[in-house]
Design an enzyme around this catalytic site. Structure first.
Site, PDB file in Angstrom:
ATOM      1  N   TYR A 190      24.727 -23.767 -14.766  1.00 16.02           N
ATOM      2  CA  TYR A 190      24.880 -22.412 -15.264  1.00 16.02           C
ATOM      3  C   TYR A 190      26.209 -21.622 -14.821  1.00 16.02           C
ATOM      4  CZ  TYR A 190      20.046 -22.614 -16.918  1.00 16.02           C
ATOM      5  OH  TYR A 190      18.978 -23.057 -17.659  1.00 16.02           O
ATOM      6  N   HIS A 243      15.502 -17.560 -11.822  1.00 18.95           N
ATOM      7  CA  HIS A 243      16.082 -18.452 -12.670  1.00 18.95           C
ATOM      8  C   HIS A 243      17.290 -18.019 -12.948  1.00 18.95           C
ATOM      9  CE1 HIS A 243      16.710 -21.389 -15.939  1.00 18.95           C
ATOM     10  NE2 HIS A 243      15.950 -22.160 -15.307  1.00 18.95           N
ATOM     11  N   PRO A 244      18.573 -18.875 -13.072  1.00 23.96           N
ATOM     12  CA  PRO A 244      19.680 -18.236 -13.219  1.00 23.96           C
ATOM     13  C   PRO A 244      20.328 -18.174 -14.494  1.00 23.96           C
ATOM     14  CG  PRO A 244      20.039 -20.468 -12.430  1.00 23.96           C
ATOM     15  CD  PRO A 244      18.554 -20.385 -12.467  1.00 23.96           C
ATOM     16  N   CYS A 245      19.354 -18.665 -15.522  1.00 26.51           N
ATOM     17  CA  CYS A 245      19.795 -18.773 -17.272  1.00 26.51           C
ATOM     18  C   CYS A 245      20.427 -17.608 -17.585  1.00 26.51           C
ATOM     19  CB  CYS A 245      18.374 -19.137 -18.004  1.00 26.51           C
ATOM     20  SG  CYS A 245      17.447 -17.823 -18.137  1.00 26.51           S
ATOM     21  N   ARG A 246      19.918 -16.240 -17.150  1.00 26.57           N
ATOM     22  CA  ARG A 246      20.804 -15.088 -17.727  1.00 26.57           C
ATOM     23  C   ARG A 246      21.646 -14.457 -16.736  1.00 26.57           C
ATOM     24  NH1 ARG A 246      15.188 -14.008 -20.042  1.00 26.57           N
ATOM     25  NH2 ARG A 246      15.060 -14.986 -22.082  1.00 26.57           N
TER      26      ARG A 246
END
Length: 356
Positions: A190, A243-246
């Site tokens: 990411y 979680h680093p998705c955003r």
């Protein structure tokens, strides 16, 4: 299933192509080199943070130097648990905080961040929040806002408020204090930082992983925050992880807002040259205060310039060419990152880690 997810996530990070091109201003993402730069700044300015190495060389990632595999701070206090009254009704439809600059609407998840307190009463709560919005007139002056006792502080409204992260528990509701070790790693997939946290009931008694979710805002549990193995330690050490998705889209939004606030402040300063009554107030609240604080910091330039201060005695004021000045530099990235992460775990005193 969770073990499989953790394993796949770890290998995805290790096998993804490593980016060496800076896109910080355009995407909110950073390269491994920029992560190290931002980590060096965090350690330099806030000594409660330190660099750490993997438990053995086989656990290291090749794109980060030995001894600087991740950042850690220990013993961060957490004085209360978060219940449904705080978090709202988890389990209902998720809502996203849209980029208020672009006024994004419906459809695309990746441009937002899960909003706390979703549920069947969200429309009523949203109406109450709309009533609380402050306007900015053509001169850049912010309107008055009525304070409400039960309002959950927002980092943009309460940046200088010591209670912005946590409020003291009401009398008769004292709960055992927990402590957390916080870890900031780099997600190569990411291209953003990633936070892990490990809780303790006492210095010698680890907090069972599932109980860590009591300190996470309800709408984030098992969605934005999950229990994962920490890839840099042997023995499958389970931690809660954001979680680093955003992360990149949220950071990009904050960067854009900070730049807009800095531009507004420059205009107000220019107006003040002809009319001193329009000069920006010292310690101005909101994101403008955040800009004033963060833009004054530098790891490479340690010399104080005069006696002018901004945002606290420990933050030096730097001289920049006005055309080249930016609100937030890449070496200050992790300071802003920790401020928005605090919205996920507001019971944990993240500001405690920034004591000098």
């Amino acid at each position: 299933m969770n073990i499989l997810h953790s394993t796949l996530s770890t290998w995805r990070d290790r096998l993804a192509p490593v980016s060496r091109t800076s896109t910080f201003r355009n995407t909110g993402q950073i390269t491994p080199e920029e992560f190290v730069l931002a980590g060096d700044y965090l350690v330099y300015k806030f000594p409660s943070w330190s660099w750490a190495d993997a438990s053995n060389p086989a656990k290291r990632v090749s794109y980060l130097p030995p001894g600087k595999q991740f950042l850690v701070t220990r013993g961060v206090p957490c004085h209360r648990r978060l219940n449904d009254n705080f978090a709202g009704d988890a389990g209902h439809d998720d809502e996203l905080v849209r980029d208020m600059l672009s006024g994004g609407t419906g459809g695309v998840d990746d441009d937002g961040w899960l909003r706390t307190g979703g549920g069947q009463d969200s429309a009523d709560r949203q109406e109450n929040r709309i009533k609380d919005v402050r306007t900015v007139d053509e001169s850049g002056n912010m309107g008055e806002r009525e304070e409400e006792e039960d309002e959950i502080p927002d980092m943009e409204d309460e940046d200088d408020d010591e209670e912005a992260i946590i409020r003291d528990p009401a009398s008769g509701t004292t709960q055992p204090t927990r402590t957390y070790n916080l870890y900031i790693t780099y997600s190569n997939f990411y291209r953003t930082p990633r936070l892990y946290m490990s809780g303790y009931l006492s210095p010698s008694e680890p907090l069972p992983p599932h109980l860590m979710m009591e300190d996470v805002v309800g709408d984030y549990k098992d969605k934005t925050v999950t229990l994962e193995d920490f890839p840099w330690y042997d023995g499958n050490v389970k931690m809660a992880s954001v979680h680093p998705c955003r992360h990149a889209s949220v950071m990009k939004t904050l960067l854009d807002r900070a730049d807009a606030a800095l531009k507004l402040r420059r205009e107000k300063l220019k107006q003040a040259q002809s009319d001193p009554s329009k000069a920006p107030s010292v310690g101005e609240s909101g994101l403008e205060g955040l800009v004033d604080d963060i833009k004054a910091l530098s790891l490479s330039d340690q010399q104080q310039h005069g006696s002018d201060k901004s945002g606290g005695d420990e933050w030096e004021v730097l001289q920049h060419d006005e055309e080249e000045q930016v609100a937030i530099r890449v070496d200050q990235y992790l300071v802003v990152f920790l401020k928005f992460i605090a919205s996920v775990t507001p019971g944990i005193e993240h500001d405690f880690t920034m004591g000098v």
